[in-house]
Design a protein around this motif. Structure first.
Motif, mmCIF file in Angstrom:
data_model
loop_
_atom_site.group_PDB
_atom_site.id
_atom_site.type_symbol
_atom_site.label_atom_id
_atom_site.label_comp_id
_atom_site.label_asym_id
_atom_site.label_seq_id
_atom_site.Cartn_x
_atom_site.Cartn_y
_atom_site.Cartn_z
ATOM 1 N N TYR A 65 15.914 -28.018 -34.973
ATOM 2 C CA TYR A 65 16.885 -27.653 -36.007
ATOM 3 C C TYR A 65 16.261 -26.880 -37.170
ATOM 4 O O TYR A 65 16.914 -26.062 -37.810
ATOM 5 C CB TYR A 65 17.611 -28.883 -36.538
ATOM 6 C CG TYR A 65 16.696 -29.981 -37.015
ATOM 7 C CD1 TYR A 65 16.221 -30.019 -38.323
ATOM 8 C CD2 TYR A 65 16.288 -30.988 -36.144
ATOM 9 C CE1 TYR A 65 15.379 -31.026 -38.756
ATOM 10 C CE2 TYR A 65 15.445 -32.003 -36.566
ATOM 11 C CZ TYR A 65 14.995 -32.019 -37.864
ATOM 12 O OH TYR A 65 14.153 -33.015 -38.283
ATOM 13 N N LEU A 68 16.617 -22.899 -37.911
ATOM 14 C CA LEU A 68 17.485 -22.296 -36.902
ATOM 15 C C LEU A 68 18.903 -22.163 -37.451
ATOM 16 O O LEU A 68 19.337 -22.941 -38.295
ATOM 17 C CB LEU A 68 17.488 -23.145 -35.636
ATOM 18 C CG LEU A 68 16.117 -23.425 -35.013
ATOM 19 C CD1 LEU A 68 16.264 -24.252 -33.746
ATOM 20 C CD2 LEU A 68 15.356 -22.134 -34.729
ATOM 21 N N CYS A 69 19.631 -21.175 -36.942
ATOM 22 C CA CYS A 69 20.964 -20.905 -37.481
ATOM 23 C C CYS A 69 21.848 -20.305 -36.395
ATOM 24 O O CYS A 69 21.646 -19.154 -35.998
ATOM 25 C CB CYS A 69 20.855 -19.953 -38.674
ATOM 26 S SG CYS A 69 22.431 -19.630 -39.501
ATOM 27 N N THR A 70 22.802 -21.092 -35.921
ATOM 28 C CA THR A 70 23.695 -20.602 -34.868
ATOM 29 C C THR A 70 24.729 -19.617 -35.404
ATOM 30 O O THR A 70 25.308 -18.854 -34.628
ATOM 31 C CB THR A 70 24.433 -21.772 -34.194
ATOM 32 O OG1 THR A 70 25.160 -22.511 -35.180
ATOM 33 C CG2 THR A 70 23.448 -22.693 -33.494
ATOM 34 N N SER A 78 19.033 -15.160 -34.382
ATOM 35 C CA SER A 78 19.833 -15.706 -33.294
ATOM 36 C C SER A 78 19.007 -15.823 -32.013
ATOM 37 O O SER A 78 19.120 -16.807 -31.271
ATOM 38 C CB SER A 78 21.058 -14.828 -33.038
ATOM 39 O OG SER A 78 21.880 -15.389 -32.038
ATOM 40 N N THR A 81 16.703 -18.814 -32.426
ATOM 41 C CA THR A 81 17.524 -20.022 -32.312
ATOM 42 C C THR A 81 17.832 -20.323 -30.853
ATOM 43 O O THR A 81 17.662 -21.458 -30.382
ATOM 44 C CB THR A 81 18.832 -19.851 -33.105
ATOM 45 O OG1 THR A 81 18.528 -19.656 -34.489
ATOM 46 C CG2 THR A 81 19.732 -21.077 -32.944
ATOM 47 N N TYR A 102 22.262 -31.265 -30.945
ATOM 48 C CA TYR A 102 21.879 -30.105 -31.751
ATOM 49 C C TYR A 102 22.598 -30.190 -33.098
ATOM 50 O O TYR A 102 23.761 -30.591 -33.168
ATOM 51 C CB TYR A 102 22.300 -28.805 -31.072
ATOM 52 C CG TYR A 102 21.616 -28.482 -29.775
ATOM 53 C CD1 TYR A 102 20.280 -28.086 -29.748
ATOM 54 C CD2 TYR A 102 22.311 -28.541 -28.568
ATOM 55 C CE1 TYR A 102 19.649 -27.772 -28.554
ATOM 56 C CE2 TYR A 102 21.686 -28.222 -27.375
ATOM 57 C CZ TYR A 102 20.356 -27.842 -27.367
ATOM 58 O OH TYR A 102 19.730 -27.530 -26.181
#
Length: 263
Positions: A65, A68-70, A78, A81, A102
């Motif tokens: 985590y 990270l950035c969805t 991205s 991630t 997640y």
């Protein structure tokens, strides 16, 4: 309701709990990018540390985590991630895990709801498109959200038998303006997994179930017939032991049946 314990300490400190109680293990080690890059080595270590228990206990994986950035607008972020998320999923397959957790990754006041919800459902749809035919469940967890709207709107787009919400009640108590009961009602059937730990509303303390502002036993009694899994995320091993003892005495977990070979 199946109970897991989240591994927040060395295996040697909790092995007796796994032997005593019929509980699963949610492995947090693979939230680390270092461990993901050396996953086969660490999987072998787990097999050695757990011994005969390895094939007897149910396993879940907590995915990466940090950083990270969805919902990012940056294609390079991205890609990173997705790479880390996929590594965790690969670990779950290698360890025959039941699920991967997640983080939703939404931070209030960094992205608007509208922009986040334009990007994030598409991220997950792309991530999931080649994973529909295996047994591994994916649970997406709230963290810093101050209300349930974002994760609910995400579930409106991607929820199915494989993909659902993980409600972390400690995060709700520490970060949300909405109380835990309202989150539970709001998520409804979208919620298939929970992270259980307590705090006093000031910080994410990961305390025992009987320490803090949340009446966890009252909450669990209301949910005991619901088709969900829960994982105790409690930092202190003695508090974890105390919490498991409370769950055992209240009928939420049983002793593990050990089958010995006749000699």
């Amino acid at each position: 309701m199946k109970v897991y314990i989240s591994q927040l300490t060395e295996t040697e400190n909790i092995i007796d709990l796994l032997e005593k109680y019929d509980i699963g293990l949610e492995i947090v080690l693979f939230a680390s990018p270092y461990c993901l890059d050396k996953q086969d080595e660490f999987i072998d270590i787990y097999k050695e540390e757990l011994g005969d228990l390895y094939n007897k206990i149910e396993i879940g994986i907590h995915g990466p985590y940090a950083d990270l950035c969805t919902g990012t607008r940056d294609n390079l972020i991205s890609q990173v991630t997705n790479h880390r998320m996929q590594q965790a999923y690969d670990v779950a397959k290698k360890m025959d895990a039941n699920y991967v957790v997640y983080h939703n990754g939404y931070y209030p006041k960094t992205y608007s709801y509208e922009e986040w919800l334009t990007r994030t459902p598409n991220y997950w749809k792309n991530f999931l498109k080649d994973k529909k035919n295996d047994k591994i469940k994916i649970h997406i967890e709230n963290v810093h959200e101050d209300e349930s709207y974002v994760i609910n709107a995400l579930m409106d787009e991607i929820y199915d038998e494989k993909t659902s919400a993980c409600l972390d009640i400690g995060h709700v108590n520490a970060y949300s303006k909405i109380d835990v009961e309202e989150w539970i009602q709001s998520l409804g059937n979208y919620m298939k997994h929970m992270h259980i730990h307590n705090n006093y509303g000031d910080k994410d303390s990961h305390l025992a179930i009987n320490k803090g502002d949340i009446n966890i036993m009252e909450m669990l009694n209301k949910l005991k017939d619901k088709d969900i899994t829960i994982a105790l995320e409690i930092n202190d091993v003695d508090e974890l032991r105390e919490s498991l003892d409370i769950l055992y005495k209240n009928g939420f977990i049983k002793l593990r049946e050990v089958v010995k070979n006749n000699i």
